[in-house]
Design a protein around this motif. Structure first.
Motif, PDB file in Angstrom:
ATOM      1  N   SER A  32       0.655  -1.114  -0.077  1.00 27.39           N
ATOM      2  CA  SER A  32       0.020   0.107  -0.113  1.00 27.39           C
ATOM      3  C   SER A  32       0.907   1.269   0.184  1.00 27.39           C
ATOM      4  O   SER A  32       0.455   2.143  -0.386  1.00 27.39           O
ATOM      5  CB  SER A  32      -0.802   0.110   1.336  1.00 27.39           C
ATOM      6  OG  SER A  32      -0.201  -0.123   2.508  1.00 27.39           O
ATOM      7  N   PHE A  33       1.989   1.011   0.427  1.00 24.46           N
ATOM      8  CA  PHE A  33       3.103   2.191   0.425  1.00 24.46           C
ATOM      9  C   PHE A  33       4.439   1.686   0.355  1.00 24.46           C
ATOM     10  O   PHE A  33       4.841   0.837   1.059  1.00 24.46           O
ATOM     11  CB  PHE A  33       2.853   3.035   1.806  1.00 24.46           C
ATOM     12  CG  PHE A  33       3.858   4.071   2.168  1.00 24.46           C
ATOM     13  CD1 PHE A  33       5.113   3.823   2.614  1.00 24.46           C
ATOM     14  CD2 PHE A  33       3.682   5.216   1.499  1.00 24.46           C
ATOM     15  CE1 PHE A  33       6.047   4.862   2.845  1.00 24.46           C
ATOM     16  CE2 PHE A  33       4.495   6.476   1.936  1.00 24.46           C
ATOM     17  CZ  PHE A  33       5.564   6.160   2.430  1.00 24.46           C
ATOM     18  N   MET A  34       5.023   2.563  -0.553  1.00 29.69           N
ATOM     19  CA  MET A  34       6.742   2.340  -0.870  1.00 29.69           C
ATOM     20  C   MET A  34       7.331   3.656  -0.701  1.00 29.69           C
ATOM     21  O   MET A  34       6.802   4.346  -1.630  1.00 29.69           O
ATOM     22  CB  MET A  34       6.768   1.622  -1.980  1.00 29.69           C
ATOM     23  CG  MET A  34       6.013  -0.026  -2.045  1.00 29.69           C
ATOM     24  SD  MET A  34       6.155  -0.912  -3.637  1.00 29.69           S
ATOM     25  CE  MET A  34       7.508  -1.824  -3.369  1.00 29.69           C
ATOM     26  N   GLY A  54       0.529   1.794  -5.491  1.00 36.27           N
ATOM     27  CA  GLY A  54       1.048   1.667  -6.616  1.00 36.27           C
ATOM     28  C   GLY A  54       0.946   2.484  -7.739  1.00 36.27           C
ATOM     29  O   GLY A  54       1.294   2.060  -8.819  1.00 36.27           O
ATOM     30  N   VAL A  55       0.315   3.702  -7.379  1.00 28.56           N
ATOM     31  CA  VAL A  55      -0.013   4.593  -8.776  1.00 28.56           C
ATOM     32  C   VAL A  55       0.459   6.037  -8.473  1.00 28.56           C
ATOM     33  O   VAL A  55       0.951   6.380  -9.246  1.00 28.56           O
ATOM     34  CB  VAL A  55      -1.446   4.673  -8.705  1.00 28.56           C
ATOM     35  CG1 VAL A  55      -1.966   5.736  -9.777  1.00 28.56           C
ATOM     36  CG2 VAL A  55      -2.139   3.234  -8.948  1.00 28.56           C
ATOM     37  N   ASP A  72       9.220  -2.482  -9.635  1.00 28.55           N
ATOM     38  CA  ASP A  72       9.178  -3.703 -10.451  1.00 28.55           C
ATOM     39  C   ASP A  72       8.289  -4.777  -9.708  1.00 28.55           C
ATOM     40  O   ASP A  72       8.721  -5.346  -8.857  1.00 28.55           O
ATOM     41  CB  ASP A  72      10.276  -4.182 -10.816  1.00 28.55           C
ATOM     42  CG  ASP A  72      10.312  -5.414 -11.878  1.00 28.55           C
ATOM     43  OD1 ASP A  72       9.313  -6.417 -11.566  1.00 28.55           O
ATOM     44  OD2 ASP A  72      11.069  -5.527 -12.931  1.00 28.55           O
ATOM     45  N   ASP A  73       7.090  -4.773  -9.957  1.00 28.93           N
ATOM     46  CA  ASP A  73       6.013  -5.931  -9.330  1.00 28.93           C
ATOM     47  C   ASP A  73       6.527  -7.207  -9.421  1.00 28.93           C
ATOM     48  O   ASP A  73       6.535  -7.988  -8.420  1.00 28.93           O
ATOM     49  CB  ASP A  73       4.669  -5.504  -9.767  1.00 28.93           C
ATOM     50  CG  ASP A  73       4.043  -4.559  -9.165  1.00 28.93           C
ATOM     51  OD1 ASP A  73       3.242  -3.857  -9.930  1.00 28.93           O
ATOM     52  OD2 ASP A  73       4.793  -3.809  -8.203  1.00 28.93           O
ATOM     53  N   ARG A  98       4.747  -0.567   3.434  1.00 25.99           N
ATOM     54  CA  ARG A  98       3.608  -0.871   4.404  1.00 25.99           C
ATOM     55  C   ARG A  98       2.810  -2.050   3.347  1.00 25.99           C
ATOM     56  O   ARG A  98       2.496  -1.542   2.348  1.00 25.99           O
ATOM     57  CB  ARG A  98       2.643   0.187   4.805  1.00 25.99           C
ATOM     58  CG  ARG A  98       1.488  -0.251   5.463  1.00 25.99           C
ATOM     59  CD  ARG A  98       0.514   0.874   6.216  1.00 25.99           C
ATOM     60  NE  ARG A  98       1.334   1.367   7.135  1.00 25.99           N
ATOM     61  CZ  ARG A  98       1.102   2.531   7.934  1.00 25.99           C
ATOM     62  NH1 ARG A  98       0.285   3.068   7.671  1.00 25.99           N
ATOM     63  NH2 ARG A  98       2.019   2.920   8.881  1.00 25.99           N
ATOM     64  N   VAL A  99       2.832  -3.029   3.988  1.00 23.68           N
ATOM     65  CA  VAL A  99       2.264  -4.404   3.114  1.00 23.68           C
ATOM     66  C   VAL A  99       0.940  -4.936   3.951  1.00 23.68           C
ATOM     67  O   VAL A  99       0.873  -4.785   5.066  1.00 23.68           O
ATOM     68  CB  VAL A  99       3.182  -5.004   2.855  1.00 23.68           C
ATOM     69  CG1 VAL A  99       4.427  -4.658   2.165  1.00 23.68           C
ATOM     70  CG2 VAL A  99       3.779  -6.028   4.141  1.00 23.68           C
TER      71      VAL A  99
END
Length: 120
Positions: A32-34, A54-55, A72-73, A98-99
Motif C-alpha cells: 500500500s505504501f513504498m 502503486g499509482v 518492479d512488481d 507498508r504491506v
C-alpha cells in the motif's frame, strides 16, 4: 515475515547518478505504501519519494526533477534513480514499505539503510 534488502549506495561526484534498490521478500499480498527516506548527519529523517497504492508518486521539493521512484512488481523491488546529485543529497537512504500479508496482517518494514556520499 517480511524483509527488505537495500543496495546501490556509494560515493559519487556532484552531478553524477546512482540507483538504489530495495528488494522485498516474504508473504506479501499488497504493497500500500513504498517509499524512500534519508537521514543526513545531525538532521531528522525525511521522506524523499513515495508510491502510494502503486499509482500515485510524490517527491520532496528538494529532489523533484532529479530523482525518480519506480517499482518492479514481478521482482518485488523498489528503485530510486538519483540524477544530478548534489553534496546536499549525502545521507543514509532507507526504504520503507507498508504491506498487507497473505494472512491479512498489516506490517510496516524498513530496510537496513545504504549510505550515499556526494563529494568531489
Amino acid at each position: 515475515q517480511v524483509r527488505l534488502v537495500e543496495s546501490g549506495g556509494g560515493l559519487v561526484q556532484p552531478g553524477g547518478s546512482l540507483r538504489l534498490s530495495c528488494a522485498a521478500s516474504g508473504s506479501i499480498s499488497v504493497f500500500s505504501f513504498m517509499g524512500w527516506y534519508r537521514q543526513a548527519p545531525g538532521k531528522e529523517r525525511e521522506l524523499v519519494a513515495s508510491i502510494i497504492n502503486g499509482v500515485r508518486t510524490n517527491y520532496a521539493n528538494s529532489v523533484k526533477g532529479r530523482f525518480t521512484i519506480s517499482r518492479d512488481d514481478a521482482k518485488r523491488t523498489l528503485y530510486l534513480q538519483m540524477d544530478s546529485l548534489e553534496p546536499e543529497d549525502t545521507a543514509v537512504y532507507y526504504c520503507n514499505v507498508r504491506v498487507t500479508t497473505i494472512d491479512y496482517a498489516t506490517l510496516d518494514r524498513w530496510g537496513q539503510g545504504t549510505l550515499v556520499t556526494v563529494s568531489a
